[in-house]
Write a protein that holds these residues in place. Structure first.
Motif, mmCIF file in Angstrom:
data_model
loop_
_atom_site.group_PDB
_atom_site.id
_atom_site.type_symbol
_atom_site.label_atom_id
_atom_site.label_comp_id
_atom_site.label_asym_id
_atom_site.label_seq_id
_atom_site.Cartn_x
_atom_site.Cartn_y
_atom_site.Cartn_z
ATOM 1 N N ASP A 10 0.603 -1.325 0.027
ATOM 2 C CA ASP A 10 0.013 0.056 0.228
ATOM 3 C C ASP A 10 0.881 1.132 -0.077
ATOM 4 O OD1 ASP A 10 -1.984 2.277 1.907
ATOM 5 O OD2 ASP A 10 -3.052 0.528 0.946
ATOM 6 N N LEU A 11 0.524 2.583 -0.675
ATOM 7 C CA LEU A 11 1.237 3.521 -0.942
ATOM 8 C C LEU A 11 1.875 4.172 0.709
ATOM 9 C CD1 LEU A 11 2.218 5.001 -3.723
ATOM 10 C CD2 LEU A 11 0.923 6.459 -3.051
ATOM 11 N N PHE A 12 0.645 4.083 1.211
ATOM 12 C CA PHE A 12 1.033 4.474 2.201
ATOM 13 C C PHE A 12 0.716 3.779 3.604
ATOM 14 C CE2 PHE A 12 -1.834 6.944 -0.770
ATOM 15 C CZ PHE A 12 -0.808 8.295 0.006
ATOM 16 N N SER A 13 1.347 2.631 3.190
ATOM 17 C CA SER A 13 2.271 1.779 4.392
ATOM 18 C C SER A 13 3.657 1.976 4.748
ATOM 19 C CB SER A 13 1.802 0.501 3.988
ATOM 20 O OG SER A 13 2.846 0.222 2.772
ATOM 21 N N TYR A 14 3.971 3.243 4.138
ATOM 22 C CA TYR A 14 4.916 3.377 4.677
ATOM 23 C C TYR A 14 6.083 3.629 5.963
ATOM 24 C CZ TYR A 14 6.694 1.829 0.420
ATOM 25 O OH TYR A 14 6.964 1.234 -0.783
ATOM 26 N N PRO A 15 6.965 3.492 7.099
ATOM 27 C CA PRO A 15 6.523 4.323 8.622
ATOM 28 C C PRO A 15 7.130 6.311 8.011
ATOM 29 C CG PRO A 15 7.770 2.536 8.070
ATOM 30 C CD PRO A 15 7.201 2.576 6.899
ATOM 31 N N LEU A 16 6.509 7.093 8.412
ATOM 32 C CA LEU A 16 6.815 8.679 7.961
ATOM 33 C C LEU A 16 8.186 8.322 8.656
ATOM 34 C CD1 LEU A 16 3.438 9.936 9.770
ATOM 35 C CD2 LEU A 16 4.159 9.274 7.267
ATOM 36 N N TYR A 17 8.479 9.591 7.973
ATOM 37 C CA TYR A 17 9.729 10.132 7.988
ATOM 38 C C TYR A 17 9.957 11.322 8.789
ATOM 39 C CZ TYR A 17 14.314 12.123 6.486
ATOM 40 O OH TYR A 17 15.694 12.938 6.234
ATOM 41 N N TRP A 18 11.214 11.522 10.118
ATOM 42 C CA TRP A 18 11.408 11.910 10.912
ATOM 43 C C TRP A 18 10.308 13.384 11.000
ATOM 44 C CZ3 TRP A 18 13.388 16.773 11.313
ATOM 45 C CH2 TRP A 18 14.977 17.099 10.801
ATOM 46 N N ALA A 19 10.715 13.858 9.284
ATOM 47 C CA ALA A 19 9.911 15.561 9.297
ATOM 48 C C ALA A 19 8.517 16.278 9.466
ATOM 49 C CB ALA A 19 11.139 16.044 8.367
ATOM 50 N N GLU A 20 8.211 14.464 9.338
ATOM 51 C CA GLU A 20 6.674 14.847 9.547
ATOM 52 C C GLU A 20 6.269 16.032 10.775
ATOM 53 O OE1 GLU A 20 4.560 13.410 11.708
ATOM 54 O OE2 GLU A 20 5.565 12.191 12.719
ATOM 55 N N CYS A 21 7.048 16.183 11.263
ATOM 56 C CA CYS A 21 6.646 17.168 12.775
ATOM 57 C C CYS A 21 6.201 18.182 12.188
ATOM 58 C CB CYS A 21 8.183 16.722 13.545
ATOM 59 S SG CYS A 21 9.478 17.024 13.462
ATOM 60 N N PHE A 22 6.872 18.420 11.207
ATOM 61 C CA PHE A 22 6.690 19.979 10.833
ATOM 62 C C PHE A 22 5.549 20.256 10.172
ATOM 63 C CE2 PHE A 22 11.462 19.588 10.136
ATOM 64 C CZ PHE A 22 11.798 21.165 11.345
ATOM 65 N N GLY A 23 4.867 19.110 9.753
ATOM 66 C CA GLY A 23 3.234 19.186 9.299
ATOM 67 C C GLY A 23 3.158 19.399 7.627
ATOM 68 N N THR A 24 1.877 19.966 7.367
ATOM 69 C CA THR A 24 1.566 20.334 6.141
ATOM 70 C C THR A 24 2.000 21.834 6.076
ATOM 71 O OG1 THR A 24 -0.168 18.846 6.508
ATOM 72 C CG2 THR A 24 0.021 20.320 3.905
#
Length: 767
Positions: A10-24
């Motif tokens: 699934d395209l969205f099954s990968y663990p999020l990269y650490w920089a996801e803390c910066f948000g959208t």
């Protein structure tokens, strides 16, 4: 599901990269100042694009940028950089992972030049429509600039320009076969097709610290190798014949008859292909597709031999099904271009998430409200699906998006309508399109996963609609009804191309379309009237058009509406002779059509029709040196004449058409009678505009009556370099462009076509 039917994580099954803390980000940053406002010290990925940045799901940089952002990566965009200034690629600093380079939503050369190689004055993907904001061969230029800026940063190229140039390809603008763009751009890896899966897998692997050189088997990618990988079986298809004894095996390069489709069998009545075995084979001694590759003729061979080019094109197109495609390999000098099998199509849930990101749906604020024509055209439209199984030979959609239809859910599409209402104050209640590559392939796919996994047909609808294809349009009909019920929506138009051969299979859909979604005119594309040409296009005959027209007229009358079909046609398509165009012109006159917008065939990279144009061979069938030879209008006069037939009613074309009709022995079609095509000379306007001549610079190219270069004084060079007066002939002999690679000058088109005299044709239009 069949074991042959490939799946993917699934395209969205990968663990999020650490920089996801910066948000959208409200908008992906395009300057260091915007990065500072977001609190970023650097970007993980920088996308370089030839388009203006529009944060809308119809723009590639927005889709891939938001997708990477959803995985936790910080993405910046360098939009329409000044390619004359190497420092432009330093605008956002050095990316932590890679530069992603694309020419934009369109091929940069098709964007800049018409089918007649005239320079366009505008660019629909630029603020104010201003032309000249991107270089020719933008992928090559941008990639090399990135290398100059940061030589140790990986370069990933993608988008339609790179995708359609992944192997050696005929280049219309320089009239030569060029190397894979991966070689010319000096990039590290190429992503072809809709690249979400490949992009996410590649980016996460690099983020984990892997070296790009280790990532050799990602689907949907093309890389450069020194040697083929070990443990594989090679199918050597680098020639069209083999002397002596060779191993006979079932070939993948023929259509699968529908009678054999269920068992996944292939037609054995084909040319032998040499097999170089490896230790690994699948069950019962069959070749294991995952450990098999097909060797194409080398760049050096296809560059010199158009027949081998057509052969290579046929192989590429028949290795397009992601469920059974083998890897391809093509030698370029001492290097090998390795094309991994196509990506696995996205599931509906994945499509919904990709189109459901928080797009702003408007251009970046830095443009200060400047009109971007491409955006203005699609801002109230919605893409409901991807892919096309039509297989039209002149179109490159299939080569880029694939034959398997990927559809969104109705809920996702209705949510996007609500998003438009919320974010676009200018929305007045009119959805301008619900479509995609076509308007009516939504949720249409093969009825059987096992059959689909085995199929190698180039089209699901040619020469007839495959019995295994689901043609039920009820999901589309239901979507239309639901979209009209959305509060605040008063009109939903359908502007994407309609496959009327599919539509006639579902009268309820046609009635729904005609009653509620046609605003007076419906554009469809029969493309031609003559079966000889239509067979080279892989398009249905005019009988199907007539059937659709009867349904269209019937339902328009029932709805109390006066509505009209606007058919599109192509001139100078490979296989189209002057008598074919004459019969088409007679059909148009008989049916009282006077087309305004007409086009000459445009040889886009990698299409099957382009292979026909270059080679004069038909890659829809097995290609040999003795196989069918096609006539193709290539020089300026031939193409102008064929286009003139489509506009037989335009007085500017009458002088040239009269001469052509006389040359064809059809002077009986000159006059004022009901069954005549063009009037006599006395009907010309008082001050007629002379037929358009070749553009400046043509005198240093080649004449229309000889294949030798023409000097400015009207003489021609002989083979030994001496000069003599040019000799005029009535026969049409095409010419060769004298154009430097990558430098279109507007000189005559192409190499020699047949030059044969036209055949006699019937006075009555052919159906």
């Amino acid at each position: 599901m069949s074991s042959k039917h490939k799946t993917a994580p699934d395209l969205f099954s990968y663990p999020l990269y650490w920089a996801e803390c910066f948000g959208t980000a409200p908008f992906l940053p395009t300057t260091r100042e915007e990065m500072d406002q977001l609190g970023w010290d650097s970007c993980d990925v920088i996308i370089v694009t030839g388009d203006a940045y529009v944060d809308h799901p119809s723009f590639g940089m927005a889709v891939l940028g938001r997708l990477l952002e959803s995985q936790g990566f910080r993405v910046g965009i360098i939009d329409q950089p000044d390619w004359r200034n190497p420092k432009e690629m330093m605008r956002l600093g050095k990316p932590n992972l890679y530069f992603g380079v694309t020419a934009g939503n369109m091929d940069s050369l098709i964007n800049r030049y018409t089918a007649d190689l005239k320079v366009r004055n505008d660019d629909a993907y630029t603020p104010h429509g201003e032309g000249g904001k991107r270089p020719d061969r933008a992928v090559i230029v941008y990639s090399q600039l990135c290398k100059r800026a940061y030589s140790d940063t990986p370069i990933v190229i993608g988008g339609i320009e790179a995708s359609l140039r992944r192997i050696a390809q005929y280049d219309y603008w320089s009239n030569e076969v060029r190397r894979s763009v991966l070689i010319d751009s000096t990039a590290d890896i190429l992503l072809y097709g809709n690249a979400e899966r490949a992009l996410i897998e590649l980016t996460h692997e690099l983020a984990l610290g892997k070296d790009l050189a280790e990532l050799t088997d990602i689907r949907g990618t093309t890389i450069v190798r020194d040697t083929p990988p070990g443990g594989y079986t090679e199918i050597d298809s680098s020639r069209v014949d083999w002397p002596g004894k060779v191993e006979q095996i079932p070939s993948p390069y023929e259509y699968i008859p529908e009678s054999k489709c269920k068992d996944g069998e292939e037609d054995p009545d084909v040319m032998p292909i040499r097999v170089i075995p490896a230790p690994l084979k699948g069950k019962q001694g069959k070749l294991d597709a995952s450990k098999t590759y097909v060797r194409l003729p080398s760049f050096e061979k296809v560059n010199k031999d158009p027949v081998l080019y057509a052969h290579a094109s046929r192989i590429l197109h028949l290795e397009a099904n992601p469920h059974n495609a083998r890897a391809l390999i093509q030698k370029h000098g001492k290097k090998e271009i390795w094309v991994n099998p196509p990506p696995i199509p996205l599931e509906t849930e994945e499509m919904d998430k990709v189109f459901g990101f928080n797009y702003q749906r408007v251009p970046h604020p830095k443009y200060k409200g400047a009109k971007i024509p491409a955006y203005e055209m699609i801002r109230f439209s919605i893409n409901i699906m991807r892919g096309c199984f039509g297989g039209c030979t002149f179109c490159s959609i299939t080569e880029h998006e694939g034959r398997i239809i990927q559809s969104r859910s109705q809920e996702s599409i209705i949510n996007e309508i609500e998003d438009i209402k919320l974010k676009l104050p200018a929305f007045t209640g009119h959805i301008s399109d619900l479509g995609g590559p076509t308007s009516n392939m939504y949720h249409l796919n093969c009825n059987d996963a096992e059959i689909q996994a085995s199929c190698r047909k180039l089209s699901c609808v040619y020469p007839t609609i495959c019995k295994n294809l689901n043609t039920d349009h009820s999901p589309t009909t239901e979507l239309y009804r639901k979209s009209r019920e959305v509060k605040g929506v008063h009109t939903v138009s359908i502007a994407s191309g309609l496959r009327y051969d599919l539509a006639v299979e579902d009268p309820e859909y046609v009635k729904e379309l005609v009653t509620h979604h046609v605003g007076g005119y419906l554009k469809i594309a029969p493309e031609h009237s003559e079966m000889g040409t239509l067979s080279k296009m892989m398009k249905p005959g005019m009988g199907t058009y007539d059937s659709f027209k009867r349904m269209f007229d019937k339902y328009s009358k029932e709805a109390g509406k006066k509505q009209y079909l606007i058919p599109y046609f192509i001139a100078a398509h490979p296989g189209s002779e002057d008598e074919d165009m004459l019969n088409l012109a007679l059909w148009l006159k008989t049916n009282d059509f006077r087309p305004d917008q007409v086009q000459n065939f445009y040889p886009s990279p990698m299409s099957l029709a382009t292979a026909m144009y270059h080679s004069n061979k038909n890659p829809l069938k097995q290609v040999t040196y003795k196989s069918e030879t096609l006539y193709t209008a290539k020089d300026y006069e031939q193409r102008r004449t064929q286009k003139g037939f489509l506009r037989y009613h335009d007085s500017k074309n009458w002088p040239a058409l009269r001469q052509t009709l006389r040359d064809m022995g059809r002077a009986d079609l000159i006059g004022d009678g009901k069954n005549q095509l063009v009037p006599n000379e006395d009907k010309d306007p008082v001050n007629p505009r002379s037929p358009r001549k070749a553009r400046p610079g043509q005198q240093t190219g080649a004449s229309h009556t000889t294949n030798r270069p023409t000097l400015k004084n009207g003489q021609v060079k002989s083979a030994n370099g001496s000069s003599k007066p040019a000799v005029k002939k009535n026969t049409k002999v095409s010419v060769k462009k004298s154009v430097a690679a990558g430098k279109p000058t507007g000189k005559p088109f192409g190499k020699s076509s047949s030059g044969k005299k036209a055949k006699q044709v019937s006075k009555k239009p052919s159906r």
